[in-house]
Design a protein around this motif. Structure first.
Motif, PDB file in Angstrom:
ATOM      1  N   TYR A  15       0.855  -1.181   0.000  1.00 29.39           N
ATOM      2  CA  TYR A  15       0.000   0.000   0.000  1.00 29.39           C
ATOM      3  C   TYR A  15       0.902   1.246   0.000  1.00 29.39           C
ATOM      4  N   PRO A  16       0.874   2.082  -1.033  1.00 31.72           N
ATOM      5  CA  PRO A  16       1.659   3.323  -1.027  1.00 31.72           C
ATOM      6  C   PRO A  16       1.205   4.261   0.096  1.00 31.72           C
ATOM      7  N   GLN A  17       2.171   4.795   0.868  1.00 30.12           N
ATOM      8  CA  GLN A  17       1.820   5.638   2.001  1.00 30.12           C
ATOM      9  C   GLN A  17       2.460   7.025   1.964  1.00 30.12           C
ATOM     10  N   ALA A  18       3.644   7.144   1.394  1.00 33.10           N
ATOM     11  CA  ALA A  18       4.318   8.442   1.335  1.00 33.10           C
ATOM     12  C   ALA A  18       5.213   8.474   0.110  1.00 33.10           C
ATOM     13  N   ILE A  19       5.339   9.633  -0.515  1.00 28.33           N
ATOM     14  CA  ILE A  19       6.183   9.737  -1.704  1.00 28.33           C
ATOM     15  C   ILE A  19       7.242  10.818  -1.515  1.00 28.33           C
ATOM     16  N   PHE A  20       8.404  10.573  -2.123  1.00 25.12           N
ATOM     17  CA  PHE A  20       9.539  11.491  -2.083  1.00 25.12           C
ATOM     18  C   PHE A  20      10.149  11.550  -3.478  1.00 25.12           C
ATOM     19  N   LYS A  21      10.766  12.658  -3.810  1.00 23.14           N
ATOM     20  CA  LYS A  21      11.467  12.753  -5.097  1.00 23.14           C
ATOM     21  C   LYS A  21      12.657  11.807  -5.097  1.00 23.14           C
ATOM     22  N   ASP A  22      12.916  11.211  -6.243  1.00 17.52           N
ATOM     23  CA  ASP A  22      14.002  10.236  -6.368  1.00 17.52           C
ATOM     24  C   ASP A  22      15.309  10.952  -6.725  1.00 17.52           C
ATOM     25  N   PRO A  23      16.271  11.010  -5.799  1.00 23.69           N
ATOM     26  CA  PRO A  23      17.526  11.722  -6.085  1.00 23.69           C
ATOM     27  C   PRO A  23      18.451  10.956  -7.019  1.00 23.69           C
ATOM     28  N   PHE A  24      18.166   9.697  -7.281  1.00 28.63           N
ATOM     29  CA  PHE A  24      19.015   8.886  -8.153  1.00 28.63           C
ATOM     30  C   PHE A  24      18.572   8.982  -9.608  1.00 28.63           C
ATOM     31  N   ARG A  25      17.281   8.950  -9.855  1.00 26.36           N
ATOM     32  CA  ARG A  25      16.766   9.039 -11.223  1.00 26.36           C
ATOM     33  C   ARG A  25      16.411  10.463 -11.615  1.00 26.36           C
ATOM     34  N   GLY A  26      16.124  11.317 -10.635  1.00 23.51           N
ATOM     35  CA  GLY A  26      15.801  12.702 -10.923  1.00 23.51           C
ATOM     36  C   GLY A  26      14.475  12.861 -11.631  1.00 23.51           C
ATOM     37  N   GLY A  27      14.266  14.014 -12.262  1.00 23.63           N
ATOM     38  CA  GLY A  27      13.035  14.283 -12.986  1.00 23.63           C
ATOM     39  C   GLY A  27      11.808  14.193 -12.105  1.00 23.63           C
ATOM     40  N   ASN A  28      10.742  13.627 -12.659  1.00 26.93           N
ATOM     41  CA  ASN A  28       9.500  13.434 -11.906  1.00 26.93           C
ATOM     42  C   ASN A  28       9.446  12.078 -11.203  1.00 26.93           C
ATOM     43  N   ASN A  29      10.529  11.322 -11.277  1.00 26.33           N
ATOM     44  CA  ASN A  29      10.552   9.983 -10.688  1.00 26.33           C
ATOM     45  C   ASN A  29      10.519  10.069  -9.165  1.00 26.33           C
ATOM     46  N   ILE A  30       9.989   9.033  -8.534  1.00 26.80           N
ATOM     47  CA  ILE A  30       9.707   9.096  -7.102  1.00 26.80           C
ATOM     48  C   ILE A  30      10.117   7.826  -6.360  1.00 26.80           C
ATOM     49  N   LEU A  31      10.337   8.006  -5.069  1.00 26.21           N
ATOM     50  CA  LEU A  31      10.461   6.907  -4.122  1.00 26.21           C
ATOM     51  C   LEU A  31       9.137   6.812  -3.367  1.00 26.21           C
ATOM     52  N   VAL A  32       8.639   5.601  -3.185  1.00 29.05           N
ATOM     53  CA  VAL A  32       7.329   5.391  -2.563  1.00 29.05           C
ATOM     54  C   VAL A  32       7.505   4.519  -1.320  1.00 29.05           C
ATOM     55  N   ILE A  33       7.247   5.086  -0.157  1.00 27.65           N
ATOM     56  CA  ILE A  33       7.298   4.301   1.078  1.00 27.65           C
ATOM     57  C   ILE A  33       5.963   3.570   1.224  1.00 27.65           C
ATOM     58  N   CYS A  34       6.038   2.235   1.369  1.00 27.02           N
ATOM     59  CA  CYS A  34       4.839   1.399   1.419  1.00 27.02           C
ATOM     60  C   CYS A  34       4.814   0.600   2.717  1.00 27.02           C
TER      61      CYS A  34
END
Length: 432
Positions: free
Chosen positions: A133-152
């Motif tokens: 279940y996605p709970q929080a999102i952060f910008k992805d510093p490795f891929r950049g752009g609009n890509n995201i890290l999703v804490i589940c």
């Protein structure tokens, strides 16, 4: 942390506007992270995939790096979401990627996903599907752009939280109206140790031997005193880019050991931000060819352990007269000392010995400006009559969802009997 200031608005966990560049980290920026390997002969490390290493003569790495740092936004609206979750040990982090059709601003816009729980120690092979279940999102510093890290967090197909899902219970506590009204703030001091690969010995230490005794390393500079600063700085900037509420960093007492602080954060946000910051640190050390450990006592003997001191306050504690409520909270914490210790990290008994700025694990204590106590109160808090307390018992490998929600539960929701309260107040010399 020196003090708790106002929390950021990032606890709403929404994405900010697109950054100007696709990725914050380029080959040149990463170059200083890597140990020099230009000498002839066999490389010392077994890392096979050094994407960000120094540019090779064949330019193969250059071409790969160009692809990794490619900005795909002019060509597609699709983004990459890295779903991150906690594995079966309760401390290991797992992740996998999926394509999302367009940029998102809130985790509710993301689909649920699944993974093979039998491969993470979280489900049997005959019924291995676990739902993310996605709970929080952060910008992805490795891929950049609009890509995201999703804490589940993780659930059974029937929608029940699996045993290692500690976020679910924390969310229930932080969703209680009494807790919401008290606006609990947390400032978490995450200590960690960097190890040399293969030998698993602290970074900067002579292999199989010891450096000079502790003293010159804390917050120090110099090639003979500071080991891993580039990793700490890279992590600091990556967290700021991601939207993590990181507030500082410093070298620690034991050489090869570092600390960063996250907060002040409100409620469940504290756990989300710590877990994401740990994931980013794992990725950075992976690329640097260095091993990260959150062991609370990585080196036995006369060396400091690694903790995760948790600064905490409620709205009432931060207002005039709050010092009396802080003392009441300390009283409650003393009465539930064993329950807290059991939830404050595996191996913590090796760290909480009464030495190296720790209290003994079997005895609860508190004091003003005393770093050898279970709970410390700052001089400013005592002087101003309001502020926060610092719980110094949590280990570096603690689960922030457990620790933060337990602090809120014990100090806001739980009420001791009058008899137990009176006995504890007498024992601790507290007047509440």
């Amino acid at each position: 942390m020196a003090q708790i200031l106002a929390p950021s608005t990032q606890w709403q966990m929404r994405m900010t506007k697109n950054p100007a560049n696709a990725s914050p980290f380029t080959t040149k920026m990463w170059g200083s992270l890597f140990l020099k390997q230009k000498t002839k002969g066999t490389a010392k490390f077994s890392t096979k995939f050094r994407v960000c290493a120094s540019k090779s003569e064949s330019s193969t790495v250059n071409r790969l790096d160009d692809l990794l740092n490619m900005d795909i936004r002019p060509y597609t609206d699709k983004i990459i979401a890295e779903y991150v979750w906690i594995g079966g040990t309760g401390i290991d982090l797992r992740s996998k990627s999926r394509t999302i059709s367009k940029p998102v601003e809130h985790p509710s816009e993301l689909p649920k996903w699944n993974y093979d729980g039998s491969s993470t120690g979280q489900a049997p092979g005959e019924d291995s599907e676990v739902i993310l279940y996605p709970q929080a999102i952060f910008k992805d510093p490795f891929r950049g752009g609009n890509n995201i890290l999703v804490i589940c967090d993780s659930y059974t197909p029937a929608g029940e939280p699996i045993p290692t899902n500690k976020r679910h219970r924390a969310a229930e506590i932080f969703g209680n109206k009494k807790v919401i009204d008290e606006v609990p703030w947390f400032g978490i001091e995450q200590e960690y140790t960097l190890l040399q690969p293969n030998v698993k010995w602290p970074l900067g230490w002579p292999v199989g031997a010891y450096p000079g005794p502790q003293g010159p390393y804390y917050c120090a500079a110099g090639a003979d005193k500071s080991f891993g600063r580039d990793i700490s700085d890279a992590h600091y900037k990556a967290c700021l880019y991601a939207g993590i509420n990181i507030s500082g960093t410093n070298g620690e007492v034991m050489p090869g050991q570092w600390e960063y602080q996250v907060g002040p954060s409100v409620g469940i946000e504290a756990g989300d931000h710590i877990w994401c910051s740990r994931y980013i640190l794992e990725r950075i050390t992976e690329q640097a060819g260095v091993v990260l450990t959150l062991d609370p006592k990585p080196i036995e003997g006369d060396w400091n352990g690694a903790g995760c001191h948790t600064n905490y306050s409620t709205k009432s504690m931060r207002e005039d007269g709050g010092y009396e409520l802080i003392k009441k909270a300390i009283l409650n914490l003393s009465l539930r000392h064993k329950e807290h210790i059991s939830a404050y990290g595996e191996g913590n008994e090796r760290r909480l010995t009464g030495k190296h700025e720790t209290a003994n694990i079997n005895t609860f204590s508190w004091g003003v400006a005393n770093r050898g106590c279970s709970v410390r109160v700052g001089r400013d808090t005592e002087k101003q009559g309001k502020g926060y307390l610092e719980d110094r018992r949590p280990a570096s490998n603690m689960d922030p969802y457990i620790v933060t929600s337990l602090l809120a539960e014990t100090t806001i929701l739980w009420e001791p009997t009058l008899e137990a309260e009176a006995l504890a107040a007498q024992k601790l010399a507290l007047r509440v």
